[in-house]
Design a protein around this motif. Structure first.
Motif, PDB file in Angstrom:
ATOM      1  N   GLN A 237      -1.994  -5.040  -3.678  1.00  0.00           N
ATOM      2  CA  GLN A 237      -1.875  -5.562  -2.325  1.00  0.00           C
ATOM      3  C   GLN A 237      -2.338  -7.025  -2.262  1.00  0.00           C
ATOM      4  O   GLN A 237      -3.432  -7.323  -1.788  1.00  0.00           O
ATOM      5  CB  GLN A 237      -2.689  -4.702  -1.367  1.00  0.00           C
ATOM      6  CG  GLN A 237      -2.227  -3.252  -1.310  1.00  0.00           C
ATOM      7  CD  GLN A 237      -3.136  -2.388  -0.465  1.00  0.00           C
ATOM      8  OE1 GLN A 237      -3.498  -2.744   0.657  1.00  0.00           O
ATOM      9  NE2 GLN A 237      -3.537  -1.235  -0.997  1.00  0.00           N
TER      10      GLN A 237
ATOM     11  N   GLY B 108       2.305   1.650  -3.461  1.00  0.00           N
ATOM     12  CA  GLY B 108       1.353   1.880  -4.542  1.00  0.00           C
ATOM     13  C   GLY B 108       1.273   0.752  -5.550  1.00  0.00           C
ATOM     14  O   GLY B 108       0.992   0.985  -6.727  1.00  0.00           O
TER      15      GLY B 108
ATOM     16  N   ALA C 223       0.835  -1.202   0.000  1.00  0.00           N
ATOM     17  CA  ALA C 223       0.000   0.000   0.000  1.00  0.00           C
ATOM     18  C   ALA C 223       0.871   1.255   0.000  1.00  0.00           C
ATOM     19  O   ALA C 223       0.581   2.234  -0.695  1.00  0.00           O
ATOM     20  CB  ALA C 223      -0.918  -0.012   1.215  1.00  0.00           C
TER      21      ALA C 223
END
Length: 243
Positions: free
Chosen positions: A109, A106, A103
């Motif tokens: 996930q 970026g 996270a």
């Protein structure tokens, strides 16, 4: 980086402490941060609490490497980020630590640190990643229902991890790190002191070769002049005979 494993493990163990078997702790019985379930999984399948209490340093390292370090690709993460993610994994699980790192970076996930996550981690300044990850980790812990019980310790732990991870990112470990608490080499005290620069006065430096040669030349010149003067002593006394 894998060279940081010993250093990171030593720091984790400082936070984990020794024996713990609190009902409020969802991890259950632990010794040096190793749960009974993981001890059975990686060391002794039929182990009981008494066995866990006697876990050796080598067994501790085995569990931490296999269950946490390898799970978050600690050997491939940049210096400092490796320790921050590793400690997060020990405290809250490898999957969660990986997702929070992703996270911050970026990327997707999925809880598995692969090529895309590693590339993103290497592309950003380590200090920024460490700070952002520690902020997110602390926010996660503050939302837990057990925060009133363990919050003070957790907060101090995250603060310590942040500081140490930033230090590691600036000063990576030497590849050939010794094992935990390695003994002092079996050498004479004077040799140890000399190697550390303490307790042994510096040796008196000898004169440089060029300076010594100059001194010898000067002495030879003086002696030669004196010899010449004595050789012509009659002339000095009876100058007429030397015309």
């Amino acid at each position: 980086m894998d060279r940081n494993f010993t250093r990171a493990l030593a720091l984790v163990l400082e936070s984990e402490g020794g024996w713990s078997d609190k009902k409020a702790d969802p991890g259950g019985a632990t010794m040096k941060g190793v749960t009974l379930a993981n001890f059975r999984r990686y060391v002794k399948p039929d182990a009981g609490k008494a066995d866990l209490k006697k876990i050796s340093d080598a067994q501790v390292a085995t569990v931490y490497r296999r269950f946490y370090w390898d799970a978050v690709a600690g050997a491939e993460l940049p210096d400092g980020i490796d320790y921050a993610v590793f400690d997060f994994a020990v405290n809250s699980g490898p999957g969660r630590a990986a997702k929070y790192l992703q996270a911050v970076l970026g990327v997707a996930q999925d809880g598995r640190i692969g090529p895309a996550t590693l590339a993103a981690a290497r592309a950003k300044p380590a200090g920024v990643v460490i700070d952002t990850l520690c902020d997110a980790r602390l926010a996660f812990l503050e939302r837990l229902p057990t925060w009133p019980t363990f919050g003070k310790g957790w907060g101090a732990r995250v603060a310590s991890v942040r500081a140490e991870a930033l230090l590691i990112s600036a000063q990576p470990a030497v590849p050939s790190q010794p094992s935990l608490r390695s003994p002092e080499p079996d050498v004479a005290p004077s040799a140890v002191a000399a190697s550390r620069g303490h307790g042994v006065p510096p040796a008196t430096p000898s004169a440089p070769p060029a300076k010594a040669a100059g001194i010898f030349a000067l002495v030879a010149l003086v002696l030669g002049s004196a010899a010449a003067w004595f050789a012509h002593l009659p002339c000095h006394l009876l100058g007429a005979f030397c015309q």
